[in-house]
Design an enzyme around this catalytic site. Structure first.
Site, PDB file in Angstrom:
ATOM      1  N   HIS A 115      51.073  48.549  -1.941  1.00 42.26           N
ATOM      2  CA  HIS A 115      51.087  48.778  -0.554  1.00 42.26           C
ATOM      3  C   HIS A 115      51.956  49.885  -0.087  1.00 42.26           C
ATOM      4  O   HIS A 115      53.060  49.326   0.634  1.00 42.26           O
ATOM      5  CB  HIS A 115      51.312  47.263   0.313  1.00 42.26           C
ATOM      6  CG  HIS A 115      50.248  46.483  -0.026  1.00 42.26           C
ATOM      7  ND1 HIS A 115      49.351  46.352   0.979  1.00 42.26           N
ATOM      8  CD2 HIS A 115      49.882  45.725  -0.921  1.00 42.26           C
ATOM      9  CE1 HIS A 115      48.548  45.307   0.460  1.00 42.26           C
ATOM     10  NE2 HIS A 115      48.825  44.846  -0.654  1.00 42.26           N
ATOM     11  N   CYS A 162      45.191  48.312  -2.806  1.00 42.68           N
ATOM     12  CA  CYS A 162      45.120  46.947  -3.030  1.00 42.68           C
ATOM     13  C   CYS A 162      43.686  46.314  -2.895  1.00 42.68           C
ATOM     14  O   CYS A 162      42.893  46.886  -3.754  1.00 42.68           O
ATOM     15  CB  CYS A 162      46.172  45.940  -2.244  1.00 42.68           C
ATOM     16  SG  CYS A 162      46.483  44.632  -3.304  1.00 42.68           S
ATOM     17  N   GLU A 172      51.972  51.055   2.841  1.00 44.51           N
ATOM     18  CA  GLU A 172      51.935  50.865   4.235  1.00 44.51           C
ATOM     19  C   GLU A 172      52.963  49.766   4.594  1.00 44.51           C
ATOM     20  O   GLU A 172      53.357  49.794   5.612  1.00 44.51           O
ATOM     21  CB  GLU A 172      50.751  50.828   4.817  1.00 44.51           C
ATOM     22  CG  GLU A 172      50.378  49.411   4.624  1.00 44.51           C
ATOM     23  CD  GLU A 172      49.823  48.825   3.336  1.00 44.51           C
ATOM     24  OE1 GLU A 172      49.928  49.668   2.324  1.00 44.51           O
ATOM     25  OE2 GLU A 172      49.051  47.677   3.199  1.00 44.51           O
TER      26      GLU A 172
END
Ligand code: GLN
Length: 202
Positions: A182, A83, A184
């Protein structure tokens, strides 16, 4: 996944660095927060997290990391930007802000506008599933938060994933990996495993 040795750095100036470190630990990989040039010593790869690319860029300059990061990327060191991290890696972001310019891509920031500030979309990433093996072929839950898209790529850039409407959201250029979303922030660790594989196969 256990790496024989090695340690992954996560740029920890601003943004979602703790989440990346937590996934790396779940994969039994050593991880280090990077805030100074010395923190880069002995790393095998670096993740640049999501957050706010203008802030990450300005802090990288004031923490004197900017040139060291650019040199690392230019010399084949594996770097993955998610991002804001993808924006920071790009050559052209359509406005004046400090970017490393390592990936031959044009990025449009905040490309989904206000009505879709944040959304989740299942996407397929064939290169990643091919690399990790057949058991890994389910779609990826991609979380987009005020996300960029890649609007143009140079000849050395591989497009790894697009949205159903064709928007480019994951790219790779040799040692450099970029995702507009994302990983994560999900329980899906396959992109991290893929990045570790990139490092191992280097
Ligand atoms: N909109 C942010 C930027 O332009 C990126 C958002 C994110 O990293 N989730 O830098």
């Amino acid at each position: 996944m256990v790496m024989d040795r090695g340690i992954i750095g996560v740029l920890a100036l601003q943004g979602a660095f703790a989440e990346h470190i937590s996934i790396l630990h779940k994969l039994d990989v050593s991880a280090r927060e990077v805030r100074t040039v010395n923190d880069l010593d002995g790393l095998d790869g670096l993740i640049i997290p999501g957050g706010e690319s203008t802030v990450i860029g300005k802090m990288a300059v004031s923490y004197r990391l900017f040139d060291a990061l650019r040199t690392l990327g230019q010399t084949g060191f594996p770097i993955w930007g998610t991002c804001a991290g993808l924006i920071f890696l790009a050559k052209d972001v359509g406005r004046a802000q400090p970017v490393l310019g390592l990936m031959d891509i044009t990025v449009e920031r905040n490309a989904f506008g206000r009505q879709a500030d944040s959304f989740e979309q299942k996407i397929s990433i064939p290169a990643v599933t091919a690399c990790l093996g057949e058991k890994n072929d389910s779609p990826f839950p991609a979380v987009f938060i005020r996300a960029p898209v890649v609007t143009a790529v140079g000849p050395e850039v591989h497009i790894l994933a697009t949205l159903p409407d064709g928007k480019i959201v994951a790219v790779q250029q040799g040692n450099l990996l970029g995702t507009a979303f994302h990983p994560e922030l999900t329980n899906d660790r396959r992109l991290h495993a893929y990045f570790l594989r990139m490092i191992r196969d280097k």
